[in-house]
Design a protein around this motif. Sequence first.
Motif, PDB file in Angstrom:
ATOM      1  N   GLY A   1      12.256   9.510   3.559  1.00 30.06           N
ATOM      2  CA  GLY A   1      12.302  10.845   3.596  1.00 30.06           C
ATOM      3  C   GLY A   1      11.114  11.787   3.721  1.00 30.06           C
ATOM      4  O   GLY A   1      11.068  13.028   3.697  1.00 30.06           O
ATOM      5  N   CYS A   2       9.827  10.985   3.357  1.00 32.69           N
ATOM      6  CA  CYS A   2       8.668  11.610   2.960  1.00 32.69           C
ATOM      7  C   CYS A   2       7.838  11.253   4.106  1.00 32.69           C
ATOM      8  O   CYS A   2       6.622  11.318   3.964  1.00 32.69           O
ATOM      9  CB  CYS A   2       8.154  11.309   1.792  1.00 32.69           C
ATOM     10  N   GLU A   3       8.241  11.425   5.516  1.00 33.32           N
ATOM     11  CA  GLU A   3       7.430  11.177   6.754  1.00 33.32           C
ATOM     12  C   GLU A   3       6.546  12.089   6.736  1.00 33.32           C
ATOM     13  O   GLU A   3       5.321  11.879   7.341  1.00 33.32           O
ATOM     14  CB  GLU A   3       8.397  10.749   7.940  1.00 33.32           C
ATOM     15  N   ARG A   4       6.770  13.571   6.699  1.00 32.69           N
ATOM     16  CA  ARG A   4       5.815  14.449   6.995  1.00 32.69           C
ATOM     17  C   ARG A   4       4.814  14.516   5.872  1.00 32.69           C
ATOM     18  O   ARG A   4       3.670  15.298   6.326  1.00 32.69           O
ATOM     19  CB  ARG A   4       6.571  15.812   6.899  1.00 32.69           C
ATOM     20  N   GLY A   5       4.687  13.741   5.019  1.00 34.67           N
ATOM     21  CA  GLY A   5       3.614  13.840   3.892  1.00 34.67           C
ATOM     22  C   GLY A   5       3.770  15.080   3.093  1.00 34.67           C
ATOM     23  O   GLY A   5       4.682  15.521   2.751  1.00 34.67           O
ATOM     24  N   PHE A   6       2.686  15.275   2.503  1.00 37.16           N
ATOM     25  CA  PHE A   6       2.546  16.367   1.195  1.00 37.16           C
ATOM     26  C   PHE A   6       1.654  17.428   1.489  1.00 37.16           C
ATOM     27  O   PHE A   6       1.870  18.290   0.827  1.00 37.16           O
ATOM     28  CB  PHE A   6       2.145  15.714  -0.074  1.00 37.16           C
ATOM     29  N   GLY A   7       1.002  17.505   2.497  1.00 29.89           N
ATOM     30  CA  GLY A   7       0.376  18.836   2.983  1.00 29.89           C
ATOM     31  C   GLY A   7      -0.719  18.746   1.811  1.00 29.89           C
ATOM     32  O   GLY A   7      -1.403  17.841   1.570  1.00 29.89           O
ATOM     33  N   PRO A   8      -1.490  20.221   1.532  1.00 30.63           N
ATOM     34  CA  PRO A   8      -2.404  19.908   0.453  1.00 30.63           C
ATOM     35  C   PRO A   8      -2.061  19.538  -0.759  1.00 30.63           C
ATOM     36  O   PRO A   8      -1.065  19.519  -1.401  1.00 30.63           O
ATOM     37  CB  PRO A   8      -2.728  21.456   0.383  1.00 30.63           C
ATOM     38  N   CYS A   9      -2.941  18.298  -1.097  1.00 35.74           N
ATOM     39  CA  CYS A   9      -2.433  17.446  -2.461  1.00 35.74           C
ATOM     40  C   CYS A   9      -3.735  16.893  -2.975  1.00 35.74           C
ATOM     41  O   CYS A   9      -4.622  16.702  -2.567  1.00 35.74           O
ATOM     42  CB  CYS A   9      -1.248  16.672  -1.949  1.00 35.74           C
ATOM     43  N   GLN A  10      -3.453  16.221  -4.095  1.00 35.71           N
ATOM     44  CA  GLN A  10      -4.630  15.559  -4.981  1.00 35.71           C
ATOM     45  C   GLN A  10      -3.646  14.226  -5.005  1.00 35.71           C
ATOM     46  O   GLN A  10      -2.413  14.369  -5.414  1.00 35.71           O
ATOM     47  CB  GLN A  10      -4.997  15.955  -6.246  1.00 35.71           C
ATOM     48  N   ALA A  11      -4.500  13.185  -4.981  1.00 38.92           N
ATOM     49  CA  ALA A  11      -3.509  11.698  -5.259  1.00 38.92           C
ATOM     50  C   ALA A  11      -4.358  10.705  -5.776  1.00 38.92           C
ATOM     51  O   ALA A  11      -5.676  10.724  -5.514  1.00 38.92           O
ATOM     52  CB  ALA A  11      -3.023  11.138  -3.796  1.00 38.92           C
ATOM     53  N   MET A  12      -3.921  10.164  -6.893  1.00 39.74           N
ATOM     54  CA  MET A  12      -4.264   9.146  -7.720  1.00 39.74           C
ATOM     55  C   MET A  12      -3.640   7.845  -7.434  1.00 39.74           C
ATOM     56  O   MET A  12      -2.301   7.813  -7.460  1.00 39.74           O
ATOM     57  CB  MET A  12      -4.181   9.516  -9.199  1.00 39.74           C
ATOM     58  N   GLY A  13      -4.290   6.800  -7.362  1.00 43.25           N
ATOM     59  CA  GLY A  13      -3.951   5.403  -6.894  1.00 43.25           C
ATOM     60  C   GLY A  13      -4.549   4.336  -8.038  1.00 43.25           C
ATOM     61  O   GLY A  13      -5.356   4.663  -8.591  1.00 43.25           O
ATOM     62  N   PHE A  14      -3.482   3.363  -7.981  1.00 47.28           N
ATOM     63  CA  PHE A  14      -3.572   2.305  -9.023  1.00 47.28           C
ATOM     64  C   PHE A  14      -3.992   1.047  -8.324  1.00 47.28           C
ATOM     65  O   PHE A  14      -2.954   0.475  -7.502  1.00 47.28           O
ATOM     66  CB  PHE A  14      -2.884   1.976 -10.179  1.00 47.28           C
ATOM     67  N   ARG A  15      -5.000   0.195  -8.341  1.00 45.55           N
ATOM     68  CA  ARG A  15      -5.166  -0.870  -7.735  1.00 45.55           C
ATOM     69  C   ARG A  15      -5.083  -2.235  -8.811  1.00 45.55           C
ATOM     70  O   ARG A  15      -5.217  -2.287 -10.004  1.00 45.55           O
ATOM     71  CB  ARG A  15      -6.683  -0.905  -7.132  1.00 45.55           C
ATOM     72  N   SER A  16      -4.781  -3.303  -7.978  1.00 44.98           N
ATOM     73  CA  SER A  16      -4.731  -4.485  -8.765  1.00 44.98           C
ATOM     74  C   SER A  16      -5.629  -5.308  -7.693  1.00 44.98           C
ATOM     75  O   SER A  16      -5.246  -5.611  -6.847  1.00 44.98           O
ATOM     76  CB  SER A  16      -3.353  -4.973  -8.657  1.00 44.98           C
ATOM     77  N   GLY A  17      -6.947  -5.857  -8.258  1.00 42.35           N
ATOM     78  CA  GLY A  17      -7.655  -6.296  -7.320  1.00 42.35           C
ATOM     79  C   GLY A  17      -8.135  -5.584  -6.196  1.00 42.35           C
ATOM     80  O   GLY A  17      -8.178  -4.196  -6.364  1.00 42.35           O
ATOM     81  N   ALA A  18      -8.121  -5.719  -4.918  1.00 46.23           N
ATOM     82  CA  ALA A  18      -8.117  -4.917  -3.674  1.00 46.23           C
ATOM     83  C   ALA A  18      -7.062  -4.290  -3.390  1.00 46.23           C
ATOM     84  O   ALA A  18      -7.229  -3.386  -2.422  1.00 46.23           O
ATOM     85  CB  ALA A  18      -8.819  -5.998  -2.687  1.00 46.23           C
ATOM     86  N   ASP A  19      -5.739  -4.619  -4.010  1.00 46.89           N
ATOM     87  CA  ASP A  19      -4.595  -4.108  -3.392  1.00 46.89           C
ATOM     88  C   ASP A  19      -4.144  -2.841  -4.204  1.00 46.89           C
ATOM     89  O   ASP A  19      -4.120  -2.684  -5.418  1.00 46.89           O
ATOM     90  CB  ASP A  19      -3.384  -4.943  -3.480  1.00 46.89           C
ATOM     91  N   LEU A  20      -3.649  -1.736  -3.347  1.00 49.19           N
ATOM     92  CA  LEU A  20      -3.128  -0.549  -3.817  1.00 49.19           C
ATOM     93  C   LEU A  20      -1.712  -0.681  -4.189  1.00 49.19           C
ATOM     94  O   LEU A  20      -0.931  -1.081  -3.346  1.00 49.19           O
ATOM     95  CB  LEU A  20      -3.364   0.540  -2.708  1.00 49.19           C
ATOM     96  N   VAL A  21      -1.349  -0.850  -5.515  1.00 40.78           N
ATOM     97  CA  VAL A  21      -0.115  -1.061  -6.077  1.00 40.78           C
ATOM     98  C   VAL A  21       0.770   0.166  -6.407  1.00 40.78           C
ATOM     99  O   VAL A  21       2.196  -0.168  -6.538  1.00 40.78           O
ATOM    100  CB  VAL A  21      -0.384  -2.091  -7.176  1.00 40.78           C
ATOM    101  N   ALA A  22       0.301   1.358  -6.453  1.00 41.93           N
ATOM    102  CA  ALA A  22       1.055   2.408  -7.001  1.00 41.93           C
ATOM    103  C   ALA A  22       0.082   3.674  -6.716  1.00 41.93           C
ATOM    104  O   ALA A  22      -1.080   3.648  -6.685  1.00 41.93           O
ATOM    105  CB  ALA A  22       1.576   2.172  -8.480  1.00 41.93           C
ATOM    106  N   GLY A  23       0.894   4.992  -6.448  1.00 46.99           N
ATOM    107  CA  GLY A  23       0.174   6.098  -6.311  1.00 46.99           C
ATOM    108  C   GLY A  23       0.908   7.311  -6.494  1.00 46.99           C
ATOM    109  O   GLY A  23       2.114   7.228  -6.717  1.00 46.99           O
ATOM    110  N   VAL A  24       0.218   8.240  -6.948  1.00 45.28           N
ATOM    111  CA  VAL A  24       0.933   9.353  -7.731  1.00 45.28           C
ATOM    112  C   VAL A  24       0.204  10.736  -6.891  1.00 45.28           C
ATOM    113  O   VAL A  24      -0.987  10.676  -6.549  1.00 45.28           O
ATOM    114  CB  VAL A  24       0.605   9.600  -8.988  1.00 45.28           C
TER     115      VAL A  24
END
Length: 150
Positions: free
Chosen positions: A18-41
Amino acid sequence: MTVWGDFVADFVARNIPGCERGFGPCQAMGFRSGADLVAGVVYHNWSPETQVIEISAAALRMKWLNKARLSAIFAYPFEDIKCRMVVARISEHNSTARRIWRSIGSDEYVIPQLRSPTEAEVIYTLRRDQWLNSKFMRAEHGQAVTPKAA
């Protein structure tokens, strides 16, 4: 490893139904395991007038979250931009996210049919004082943490 950027917001939007439209103006923090993005906020719907921001998250692995990452997630709103409250909207069926939000001491409000005609949305609010006094921020001997002057 922690990363920031629009690609993290895109990752989170792709992984929340249900989040296909995205977030508009935002900041986003992600967490990698090796080269893979495994989670994001994603931090979005920032209201500087009321000092409230909304947070959305997605993860590909169940065990990505730990105390250090949880502290990093809440450092941005509470320390960097001086929010007084963080708000999250979560499906009533997302038991993992609901357990996490309850464990940090947030307030929970179940709104029937907010997500869809057959699904409730659960709104979580976390005030700065609740976060600072959560079990994740207490001093070693269980004492409350004194907030820094703004």
